[in-house]
Write an enzyme that holds these catalytic residues in place. Structure first.
Site, mmCIF file in Angstrom:
data_model
loop_
_atom_site.group_PDB
_atom_site.id
_atom_site.type_symbol
_atom_site.label_atom_id
_atom_site.label_comp_id
_atom_site.label_asym_id
_atom_site.label_seq_id
_atom_site.Cartn_x
_atom_site.Cartn_y
_atom_site.Cartn_z
ATOM 1 N N MET A 47 1.142 -1.297 -0.114
ATOM 2 C CA MET A 47 -0.010 0.211 -0.016
ATOM 3 C C MET A 47 0.843 1.246 -0.022
ATOM 4 O O MET A 47 1.318 1.450 1.113
ATOM 5 C CB MET A 47 -0.712 0.219 0.992
ATOM 6 C CG MET A 47 -1.723 -1.144 1.558
ATOM 7 S SD MET A 47 -2.703 -1.460 -0.158
ATOM 8 C CE MET A 47 -3.149 -3.294 0.230
ATOM 9 N N CYS A 48 1.169 1.902 -1.053
ATOM 10 C CA CYS A 48 2.106 2.928 -1.293
ATOM 11 C C CYS A 48 2.330 3.390 -2.510
ATOM 12 O O CYS A 48 1.463 3.236 -3.292
ATOM 13 C CB CYS A 48 3.411 2.322 -0.911
ATOM 14 S SG CYS A 48 3.628 0.846 -2.019
ATOM 15 N N GLY A 49 3.339 4.547 -2.575
ATOM 16 C CA GLY A 49 3.744 4.998 -3.828
ATOM 17 C C GLY A 49 5.058 4.813 -4.114
ATOM 18 O O GLY A 49 5.944 4.762 -2.993
#
Lengths: 302, 652
Positions: free
Chosen positions: A1-3
């Site tokens: 869950m991230c960029g």
């Protein structure tokens, strides 16, 4: 869950990789407010290794430093420089032995963040600017690097659970990954049976070790990325970097975003175009979204 | 022309200015957009918006009547859920352009990302370049025109609509087929292309639904109903229901679909007891007026909260699963009781809106009935991720219930066995979800609470995501919750009991120190005020009643909700059956039940020694079974199994 974000300046160093990554990550911080990290590639010093450890604070930190120093001596690594920055202990050593066994031995004494002739990983809780304030990433001038912002879901918000991940046991290989590898345990057991050790339960570390293992066997990065798409199940968009190369792979389901921009001077890849536009404010960029199931690599020319 | 510079204004401020310009009939240009998200969402006026550069996610989303021109690229979810209006994009579009559109015209001059036109209902999505993986995925209607190549698995699980491809069709998706193109269809496409200045002379291949998956191959034979109470007894072996189940499966050769809740005994709130001797409970005259029960839900981040006269809501149940009359009765009862009602899946009818003074509008993956106008007249917005009765699965609405009226509201073809998507097109992780939540807030000017409906599965992880993504409250639904139709095995065997769900949620929030940052509405088999008080004492902020409200309003628990022939007129869309239901009378019955709940909450709270429901806490409770003690960590006290008298419902 991230960029995720990555950049490579193709021609010369000294283009402000640190600053560029901070801007890109700040642009997509909404994707991951919990922690931020950078994999930075500086000047290569042959036969010298730079190691970073998480050591905590206070007495805990002091004893970790002592343990590291003792283990370095035991491993025959000559300590050239050392420094405590924030909750990191950063050392430069001369070492010519088996890196994998060396890395595992060090890991038993303090949490290793990265080992490389060029690579240093800087990561901690907080946003891109918070981490920069603590570790001075903005001043970093190398040819390439990766960045990551994380929203912690399954594991805790801790510095050591943040990204990028180093390919434990392999110098200079780092990864940032958005998604979830669903055949994680199967893949991990296969690698463990061959003697590799994992220091986290994070699927990003798995991808890093998987790729680094291929590279160590003489497989080209492009080819390793190709097989990774076949071997990994799940949803993923990831970026990998080595001393001289940067690459991406994207799953067949196209479930995780990734967008790139390339010129003669640089290639920049990020989860969202808003990060790329941070590098070129006010400009309409001719970007490209990599199709599902694709991969590519770029090399620095020097 | 109003010029807005996003180098100086943030998107929220810019959107307020764009909406104001729209209302005033002025056009807008946006400079320095730099691929920022949510540009122009929620516009409901005829206005031209010119974006000089690239836009990010959900550009022009949740709008009606506006015309957009974006000079360069756009991110994911271009024109999300647009009604009328248009968008022209000069460059490329990211994934899911034209997602869930209901009439808009969208033209992308470059290439489109994956899943273009997912769950679209009407309108035209046109791309001058190539489409990508699964264009037209689960589309229900409208037209996709691809001048380049189709990409892989084009038309995957499409239900209705048409896809025209001028280039190469590399691979058809599941249940899609090639068909002949009529001359007038080509003329219409040419006219469309001319209107948007796209020059194209070639021909097209046409892709439509192949009709193999729209209905279950074999329908279930209707049996004389065995009431819930007969088979949910202690014998779980060869009782009449098991026998019937085996027989039906021998005929249809697949899993069964049924309505109602699970029948398996599970640890529940009834396995908890109050520590204090409550034999005096209810002796205080007019106890309801003496206890503070007023509860606000959804205001913790600055939105206008739901104002509940007691910590109780109605659980989400759809118009579709339930008849319009039943939704009206439940809505009226909620208004009489001063609590909130919830649309469930499938849109908001005028009747529902008129009946309920406070109404939460629910958004599901199929975006059935979802639209900006009903968002604007809702009192809360809710993103449904899953439900307790069948976590991870989409809704099922059998053909019998998919009437023309219902199909119109949902934007789908009538008479199909509607299997709603189990996933949202634009929520594939917590990182996408945060952008979606922001879109809903932007579109409604940050006025409305935004909640998440979550079937209990991996509660510990999920609630952390909910709080980090900024939801105002969570509707946490345990395994004892019911459904209008679900696979029988899933209803009974998949999920997490309500009791475990609330404990796991609280533990997880405690572990990250964020309990105060989200409110929890617990549901899933909450039967009365006693259950409600126990849930509140465990730590819920409010509870929601679904099945119990329906039973109070005449349900006989025959478990045939899915069939569509409900004899009480509740779970049906058949006018003859519905005519048996008297919404005004049932509203009074449901209301009387809710007032009973109110009295129970007040009497118990008073008897436990508090003047407000907020005084209730874990120390009031013990567990009377080892399982409940293990789940909750409460003291195991089997001696409390015999409950004192005096808790029967009394209403004024």
């Amino acid at each position: 869950m991230c960029g995720i974000a990555g950049i490579m300046f193709k021609n010369a160093s000294g283009r402000g990789t640190g600053k560029a990554l901070i801007d890109m990550l700040d642009g997509c911080q909404h994707r991951g407010p919990d922690s931020t990290g950078f994999a930075l590639y500086g000047a290569v010093s042959e036969e010298q290794l730079r190691l970073r450890f998480f050591i905590g604070e206070g007495d805990q930190a002091n004893s970790a430093v002592e343990r590291v120093k003792t283990e370095l001596a035991k491993q025959g690594a000559e300590l050239l420089e050392d420094e405590v920055i924030g909750n990191n202990y950063r050392v430069t050593v001369r070492f010519t032995g088996d890196l994998q066994q060396f890395a595992y031995a060090m890991e038993h004494n303090a949490k290793v963040i990265s080992i490389g002739t060029s690579l240093e990983i800087v990561k901690d809780v907080g946003g891109a600017h918070d981490v920069d304030d603590r570790y001075h990433v903005a001043g970093f001038e190398g040819t390439h690097g990766l960045g990551h912002v994380r929203l912690a879901t399954e594991s805790d918000v801790k510095p050591e659970a943040s990204h990028p991940f180093w390919a434990t046991g392999f110098e200079d290989v780092a990864i940032v990954h958005n998604g979830q590898i669903t055949n994680y345990w199967k893949m991990r057991r296969r690698l463990e049976q061959r003697g590799f050790q994992f220091t986290t339960d994070n699927d990003s570390e798995l991808i890093a070790v998987y790729l680094a293992d291929k590279l160590a066997q003489g497989v080209a990065l492009r080819e390793a990325l190709k097989t990774s798409i076949e071997d990994m199940d799940g949803t993923f968009s990831f970026l990998v970097s080595t001393r001289d190369e940067i690459g991406y792979a994207k799953d067949r389901l196209a479930a995780k975003p990734m967008i790139m921009y390339e010129t003669d001077e640089l290639v920049a890849i990020a989860s969202e175009e808003v990060s790329l536009n941070r590098l070129f404010p006010g400009q309409a960029l001719n970007t490209k979204e990599p199709p599902p199931g694709t991969y590519d690599t770029w090399s620095r020319s020097i | 022309m109003v010029t807005l510079d996003l180098a100086k204004l943030d998107v929220r401020a810019a959107n307020e200015r764009i909406r104001a310009a729209g209302a005033a009939g002025e056009d807008v240009e946006v400079v320095n957009p730099d691929a920022r998200h949510h540009i122009g969402v929620g516009l409901i006026h005829p206005i031209n918006v010119h974006v000089r550069g690239s836009a990010g996610y959900f550009c022009a989303g949740l709008s009606d009547q506006a015309s957009f021109e974006v000079e360069n690229n756009v991110g994911w979810g271009l024109g999300d859920n647009m009604y009328s209006g248009s968008v022209v994009v000069g460059g490329n579009a990211g994934a899911i352009p034209g997602v869930a559109i209901r009439g808009a015209e969208i033209v992308v001059r470059g290439n489109m990302g994956s899943r273009a036109g997912q769950v679209m209902k009407a309108g035209t999505l046109c791309c001058a370049g190539n489409a990508n993986f699964m264009a037209g995925y689960m589309m229900y209607g409208g037209r996709i025109v691809i001048l380049g190549d189709s990409g892989e698995r084009v038309g995957e699980d499409m239900t209705g609509g048409e896809i025209f491809v001028a280039g190469k069709v590399s691979e058809l998706g599941s249940d899609a087929q090639l068909t002949d193109t009529a001359a007038e269809e080509i003329d219409e496409i040419r006219e469309f292309l001319d209107r948007y200045g796209v020059s194209f002379k070639g021909g097209f291949q046409k892709i439509v639904n192949a009709g193999k998956k729209l209905r279950y191959a074999t329908s279930e034979r209707q049996m004389r109903s065995i009431p819930f109470f007969t088979f949910s007894g202690n014998s779980s072996y060869w009782n009449p229901k098991v026998q019937e189940d085996l027989y039906i499966k021998s005929q249809i050769g697949r899993y069964r679909i049924r309505g109602y809740g699970g029948a398996r005994p599970l640890p529940h709130l009834s396995d908890l007891a109050f520590k204090k001797d409550l034999s005096d409970a209810g002796r205080v005259v007019d106890v309801v007026s003496k206890i503070d029960m007023y509860t606000e839900i959804g205001g913790i981040n600055g939105a206008n909260p739901l104002q509940l006269s007691m910590p109780v809501m109605i659980a989400p149940m759809s118009y579709g699963a339930l008849s319009a009359s039943t939704k009206r009765a439940v809505g009226l009862a909620s208004s009489l009781a001063g609590i909130a009602e919830n649309t469930g899946e499938g849109g908001m009818s005028n009747a529902q809106r008129d009946a309920a003074t406070q109404l939460i509008f629910q958004m599901l993956g199929g975006r059935l009935g979802w639209n900006i106008h009903d968002m604007n007249r809702a009192d809360g917005l809710e993103i449904y991720i899953s439900q307790g009765a069948k976590p991870g699965l989409g809704g099922q609405l059998m053909a019998k219930k998919v009437t023309p009226e219902l199909a119109r509201i949902r934007g789908i073809p009538a008479g199909i066995d509607l299997r709603s998507p189990s996933r949202h097109p634009d929520i594939l992780g917590a990182d996408d979800l945060v952008i979606k939540v922001e879109e809903l807030r932007e579109a409604t000017g940050y006025r409305l609470p935004v909640s998440v409906k979550l079937g209990a599965g991996r509660v510990r992880d999920d609630i952390k995501i909910a709080v980090k993504d900024g939801f105002d409250f969570i509707e946490l639904d345990g395994m004892q919750g019911s459904t209008g139709a679900g696979s029988a095995e899933v209803i009974d065997y998949v999920g997490t009991p309500t009791l475990s769900a609330i404990i796991e949620a609280l533990d997880a929030l405690e572990s990250i120190g964020r309990r105060q940052d989200i409110q929890i509405v617990l549901m899933g088999g909450i039967r009365d005020g006693v259950d409600a008080v126990k849930a509140l004492a465990l730590g819920a902020d409010a509870v929601a009643f679904g099945t119990s409200a329906i039973i109070a309003g005449g349900c006989i628990a025959c478990m045939q909700c899915h069939v569509g022939q409900c004899v009480t007129g509740i779970a049906t869309q058949d006018p003859e059956h519905e005519a048996r239901y008297d919404p005004e009378a049932e509203a009074k019955n449901i209301h009387r039940f809710l007032e009973g709940v109110r009295w129970q909450i007040a009497a118990l709270t008073e008897a436990l020694g508090y003047s407000s429901v907020r005084g209730l806490n874990r120390d009031d409770l013990v567990a009377v079974t080892p399982e409940a003690a293990s789940i909750t960590g409460l003291e195991y006290a089997p001696q409390y199994r015999v409950r004192g008298a005096g808790l029967e419902v009394r209403t004024a």
